[in-house]
Motif scaffolding. Structure first.
Motif, PDB file in Angstrom:
ATOM      1  N   ASN A   1      -0.974  -9.303  -2.759  1.00 21.03           N
ATOM      2  CA  ASN A   1      -1.159 -10.674  -2.285  1.00 21.03           C
ATOM      3  C   ASN A   1      -2.319 -10.725  -1.301  1.00 21.03           C
ATOM      4  O   ASN A   1      -2.146 -10.571  -0.090  1.00 21.03           O
ATOM      5  N   ALA A   2      -3.521 -10.947  -1.831  1.00 24.50           N
ATOM      6  CA  ALA A   2      -4.715 -10.957  -0.991  1.00 24.50           C
ATOM      7  C   ALA A   2      -4.648 -12.048   0.071  1.00 24.50           C
ATOM      8  O   ALA A   2      -5.120 -11.869   1.205  1.00 24.50           O
ATOM      9  N   ARG A   3      -4.075 -13.182  -0.282  1.00 26.02           N
ATOM     10  CA  ARG A   3      -3.964 -14.287   0.672  1.00 26.02           C
ATOM     11  C   ARG A   3      -3.068 -13.904   1.849  1.00 26.02           C
ATOM     12  O   ARG A   3      -3.388 -14.207   3.009  1.00 26.02           O
ATOM     13  N   ALA A   4      -1.955 -13.243   1.556  1.00 28.12           N
ATOM     14  CA  ALA A   4      -1.039 -12.825   2.619  1.00 28.12           C
ATOM     15  C   ALA A   4      -1.687 -11.781   3.520  1.00 28.12           C
ATOM     16  O   ALA A   4      -1.496 -11.794   4.744  1.00 28.12           O
ATOM     17  N   ILE A   5      -2.463 -10.870   2.928  1.00 29.87           N
ATOM     18  CA  ILE A   5      -3.157  -9.854   3.719  1.00 29.87           C
ATOM     19  C   ILE A   5      -4.167 -10.512   4.642  1.00 29.87           C
ATOM     20  O   ILE A   5      -4.285 -10.172   5.826  1.00 29.87           O
ATOM     21  N   GLU A   6      -4.893 -11.486   4.126  1.00 30.70           N
ATOM     22  CA  GLU A   6      -5.883 -12.190   4.938  1.00 30.70           C
ATOM     23  C   GLU A   6      -5.195 -12.941   6.069  1.00 30.70           C
ATOM     24  O   GLU A   6      -5.678 -12.940   7.214  1.00 30.70           O
ATOM     25  N   LYS A   7      -4.067 -13.585   5.781  1.00 27.33           N
ATOM     26  CA  LYS A   7      -3.337 -14.317   6.811  1.00 27.33           C
ATOM     27  C   LYS A   7      -2.820 -13.380   7.892  1.00 27.33           C
ATOM     28  O   LYS A   7      -2.804 -13.723   9.084  1.00 27.33           O
ATOM     29  N   ALA A   8      -2.407 -12.189   7.481  1.00 28.23           N
ATOM     30  CA  ALA A   8      -1.852 -11.229   8.439  1.00 28.23           C
ATOM     31  C   ALA A   8      -2.877 -10.785   9.471  1.00 28.23           C
ATOM     32  O   ALA A   8      -2.509 -10.338  10.568  1.00 28.23           O
ATOM     33  N   ARG A   9      -4.146 -10.927   9.147  1.00 24.03           N
ATOM     34  CA  ARG A   9      -5.196 -10.550  10.105  1.00 24.03           C
ATOM     35  C   ARG A   9      -5.104 -11.367  11.386  1.00 24.03           C
ATOM     36  O   ARG A   9      -5.500 -10.907  12.453  1.00 24.03           O
ATOM     37  N   GLY A  10      -4.605 -12.590  11.289  1.00 26.33           N
ATOM     38  CA  GLY A  10      -4.528 -13.459  12.456  1.00 26.33           C
ATOM     39  C   GLY A  10      -3.146 -13.540  13.083  1.00 26.33           C
ATOM     40  O   GLY A  10      -2.935 -14.338  13.997  1.00 26.33           O
ATOM     41  N   LEU A  11      -2.213 -12.741  12.607  1.00 25.63           N
ATOM     42  CA  LEU A  11      -0.857 -12.769  13.141  1.00 25.63           C
ATOM     43  C   LEU A  11      -0.690 -11.761  14.277  1.00 25.63           C
ATOM     44  O   LEU A  11      -1.496 -10.843  14.425  1.00 25.63           O
ATOM     45  N   GLU A  12       0.377 -11.931  15.048  1.00 21.29           N
ATOM     46  CA  GLU A  12       0.550 -11.137  16.263  1.00 21.29           C
ATOM     47  C   GLU A  12       1.576 -10.019  16.134  1.00 21.29           C
ATOM     48  O   GLU A  12       2.056  -9.504  17.146  1.00 21.29           O
ATOM     49  N   SER A  13       1.932  -9.645  14.925  1.00 19.75           N
ATOM     50  CA  SER A  13       2.859  -8.519  14.778  1.00 19.75           C
ATOM     51  C   SER A  13       2.214  -7.248  15.316  1.00 19.75           C
ATOM     52  O   SER A  13       0.990  -7.084  15.252  1.00 19.75           O
ATOM     53  N   ASP A  14       3.018  -6.346  15.831  1.00 26.12           N
ATOM     54  CA  ASP A  14       2.481  -5.102  16.390  1.00 26.12           C
ATOM     55  C   ASP A  14       2.040  -4.126  15.314  1.00 26.12           C
ATOM     56  O   ASP A  14       1.247  -3.224  15.580  1.00 26.12           O
ATOM     57  N   ALA A  15       2.567  -4.279  14.107  1.00 27.98           N
ATOM     58  CA  ALA A  15       2.167  -3.448  12.977  1.00 27.98           C
ATOM     59  C   ALA A  15       2.192  -4.294  11.709  1.00 27.98           C
ATOM     60  O   ALA A  15       2.938  -5.266  11.611  1.00 27.98           O
TER      61      ALA A  15
ATOM     62  N   ALA B   1       1.444  -3.500 -11.884  1.00 23.80           N
ATOM     63  CA  ALA B   1       0.437  -3.894 -10.898  1.00 23.80           C
ATOM     64  C   ALA B   1       0.186  -2.801  -9.857  1.00 23.80           C
ATOM     65  O   ALA B   1      -0.551  -3.021  -8.893  1.00 23.80           O
ATOM     66  N   LYS B   2       0.770  -1.630 -10.062  1.00 31.53           N
ATOM     67  CA  LYS B   2       0.647  -0.558  -9.065  1.00 31.53           C
ATOM     68  C   LYS B   2      -0.801  -0.125  -8.852  1.00 31.53           C
ATOM     69  O   LYS B   2      -1.242   0.080  -7.710  1.00 31.53           O
ATOM     70  N   GLU B   3      -1.552   0.027  -9.930  1.00 28.77           N
ATOM     71  CA  GLU B   3      -2.943   0.474  -9.798  1.00 28.77           C
ATOM     72  C   GLU B   3      -3.783  -0.549  -9.051  1.00 28.77           C
ATOM     73  O   GLU B   3      -4.594  -0.214  -8.189  1.00 28.77           O
ATOM     74  N   ALA B   4      -3.613  -1.825  -9.390  1.00 31.81           N
ATOM     75  CA  ALA B   4      -4.362  -2.884  -8.717  1.00 31.81           C
ATOM     76  C   ALA B   4      -4.010  -2.931  -7.231  1.00 31.81           C
ATOM     77  O   ALA B   4      -4.885  -3.123  -6.376  1.00 31.81           O
ATOM     78  N   ALA B   5      -2.741  -2.744  -6.909  1.00 30.51           N
ATOM     79  CA  ALA B   5      -2.304  -2.760  -5.516  1.00 30.51           C
ATOM     80  C   ALA B   5      -2.932  -1.614  -4.733  1.00 30.51           C
ATOM     81  O   ALA B   5      -3.333  -1.769  -3.578  1.00 30.51           O
ATOM     82  N   ARG B   6      -3.024  -0.450  -5.377  1.00 31.78           N
ATOM     83  CA  ARG B   6      -3.622   0.705  -4.721  1.00 31.78           C
ATOM     84  C   ARG B   6      -5.109   0.448  -4.438  1.00 31.78           C
ATOM     85  O   ARG B   6      -5.620   0.790  -3.374  1.00 31.78           O
ATOM     86  N   THR B   7      -5.782  -0.179  -5.366  1.00 29.52           N
ATOM     87  CA  THR B   7      -7.203  -0.509  -5.181  1.00 29.52           C
ATOM     88  C   THR B   7      -7.391  -1.470  -4.013  1.00 29.52           C
ATOM     89  O   THR B   7      -8.292  -1.305  -3.185  1.00 29.52           O
ATOM     90  N   THR B   8      -6.513  -2.477  -3.929  1.00 31.28           N
ATOM     91  CA  THR B   8      -6.580  -3.435  -2.826  1.00 31.28           C
ATOM     92  C   THR B   8      -6.362  -2.757  -1.489  1.00 31.28           C
ATOM     93  O   THR B   8      -7.082  -3.010  -0.515  1.00 31.28           O
ATOM     94  N   SER B   9      -5.389  -1.873  -1.416  1.00 32.74           N
ATOM     95  CA  SER B   9      -5.078  -1.180  -0.170  1.00 32.74           C
ATOM     96  C   SER B   9      -6.229  -0.292   0.279  1.00 32.74           C
ATOM     97  O   SER B   9      -6.530  -0.194   1.474  1.00 32.74           O
ATOM     98  N   ALA B  10      -6.887   0.341  -0.674  1.00 29.79           N
ATOM     99  CA  ALA B  10      -8.000   1.235  -0.344  1.00 29.79           C
ATOM    100  C   ALA B  10      -9.168   0.476   0.259  1.00 29.79           C
ATOM    101  O   ALA B  10      -9.974   1.045   1.002  1.00 29.79           O
ATOM    102  N   ALA B  11      -9.254  -0.809  -0.036  1.00 26.65           N
ATOM    103  CA  ALA B  11     -10.393  -1.613   0.431  1.00 26.65           C
ATOM    104  C   ALA B  11     -10.210  -2.146   1.845  1.00 26.65           C
ATOM    105  O   ALA B  11     -11.140  -2.701   2.430  1.00 26.65           O
ATOM    106  N   ILE B  12      -9.016  -1.996   2.413  1.00 30.36           N
ATOM    107  CA  ILE B  12      -8.753  -2.508   3.764  1.00 30.36           C
ATOM    108  C   ILE B  12      -9.403  -1.580   4.785  1.00 30.36           C
ATOM    109  O   ILE B  12      -9.133  -0.386   4.809  1.00 30.36           O
ATOM    110  N   ASP B  13     -10.255  -2.131   5.639  1.00 36.79           N
ATOM    111  CA  ASP B  13     -10.957  -1.288   6.614  1.00 36.79           C
ATOM    112  C   ASP B  13     -10.166  -1.177   7.906  1.00 36.79           C
ATOM    113  O   ASP B  13      -9.223  -1.917   8.151  1.00 36.79           O
ATOM    114  N   ARG B  14     -10.584  -0.251   8.750  1.00 34.14           N
ATOM    115  CA  ARG B  14      -9.825   0.037   9.957  1.00 34.14           C
ATOM    116  C   ARG B  14      -9.903  -1.075  10.995  1.00 34.14           C
ATOM    117  O   ARG B  14      -9.135  -1.105  11.949  1.00 34.14           O
ATOM    118  N   ASP B  15     -10.820  -1.999  10.851  1.00 33.98           N
ATOM    119  CA  ASP B  15     -10.938  -3.102  11.795  1.00 33.98           C
ATOM    120  C   ASP B  15     -10.200  -4.353  11.326  1.00 33.98           C
ATOM    121  O   ASP B  15     -10.303  -5.407  11.955  1.00 33.98           O
TER     122      ASP B  15
END
Length: 314
Positions: free
Chosen positions: A44-58, A71-85
């Motif tokens: 869920n790319a939209r949920a990941i983007e929204k989470a960037r502005g949320l205040e959860s500790d993790a 959808a496992k392969e696609a999910a793995r590709t999405t996760s790999a693209a998330i940067d440390r910032d």
């Protein structure tokens, strides 16, 4: 690399939130700020983007339950693209598929090369499972931690050994998987979780023995705000560091439960100041605010104030 070296490396890392990796010399030392950990589906790319502005500790990017097999392969590709910032000041965690699935090993290899602070491993049953993940992460950054889910009947009988493995592995946190645990026990979800209380308390005790963090399981009824707040309060009284969440609307109430109140902070400040007085330097018990307090209360007060400081910095 020895556990001490790993722990030192993680403490000195400035770009990720501090992670407990072995038993602390002072058991009253505050754990890392980990009041809330929000699950986000990796597909869920939209949920990941929204989470960037949320205040959860993790933020836990989920490759397991939230992703269909095709959808496992696609999910793995999405996760790999998330940067440390992507989630500054918060821990980025990736929940992989269990080791006995076709995807588990590849998921862990992905996490080893990712920007994640931790890998959350489901269906951990015994120490050998932690050791297997440790070997898979042999070439990963030293500050990449292992989080282990407590969600099977088998692990309940191995909790002590699993938690004590933190002294020689990357294990940093236990996470309750209450839905799976109820399923395995053939139990029924109860509002007060009376049938889970022994397992929950046993898990907290094991985490404290191992000097690692522990998170409570999710609350399924998103619209039941009162029930969620009650379960957060219960988890806090049990000794959990925080709670895993399934919806952003749960963050505020979760933080309210797992953050010290203004009155508690003031009381802790008074205790610390009282013991700091010259006349109390060698005292084991003193009177503060009309009640007797011991040095164990001083340690608790110091831990509470340290946590309050972390929260203010956030």
């Amino acid at each position: 690399m020895s556990p001490d070296t790993v722990s030192q490396s993680r403490r000195e890392s400035g770009d990720r939130f501090p992670i407990v990796t072995k038993k602390r010399e002072n058991e009253m030392e505050p754990p890392p700020l980990l009041r809330s950990a929000l699950y986000v589906p990796a597909v869920n790319a939209r949920a990941i983007e929204k989470a960037r502005g949320l205040e959860s500790d993790a933020v836990i990017i989920d490759l397991e339950d939230a992703v269909d097999p095709d959808a496992k392969e696609a999910a793995r590709t999405t996760s790999a693209a998330i940067d440390r910032d992507a989630f500054p000041g918060r821990q980025l965690v990736i929940r992989v598929n269990s080791l006995d699935t076709p995807w588990g090993a590849s998921d862990i290899q992905l996490v080893a090369r990712s920007a994640a602070a931790a890998v959350l491993v489901p269906k951990v049953n015994k120490v050998a499972d932690i050791e297997a993940v440790e070997r898979m992460l042999s070439g990963a950054p030293a500050d990449l931690a292992i989080w282990a889910m407590v969600e099977t009947c088998e692990i309940l009988f191995n909790l002590r050994e699993v938690a004590e493995a933190a002294s020689r592995t990357r294990l940093a946190c236990l996470v309750i998987g209450s839905n799976d645990l109820v399923k395995e026990m053939r139990a029924i979800h109860l509002p007060d979780r009376a049938n889970l209380t022994p397992a929950l308390m046993q898990s907290v005790a094991a985490a404290r023995l191992g000097g690692i963090a522990i998170l409570d399981g999710v609350f399924n009824a998103i619209s039941d705000q009162e029930g969620f707040a009650a379960e957060c309060h219960q988890g806090r009284t049990f000794g959990f560091d925080g709670k895993t969440l399934i919806h952003p609307s749960q963050i505020e109430d979760c933080h309210a439960a797992y953050s010290p109140s203004a009155d508690a902070v003031e009381e802790a400040r008074q205790i610390v100041e009282a013991f700091a007085l010259p006349e109390n330097a060698g005292a084991g018990v003193i009177k503060v605010g009309g009640r007797m307090v011991e040095r164990l209360h001083l340690e608790i007060a110091e831990q509470l104030l340290a946590k309050a400081t972390l929260i203010r910095r956030r």
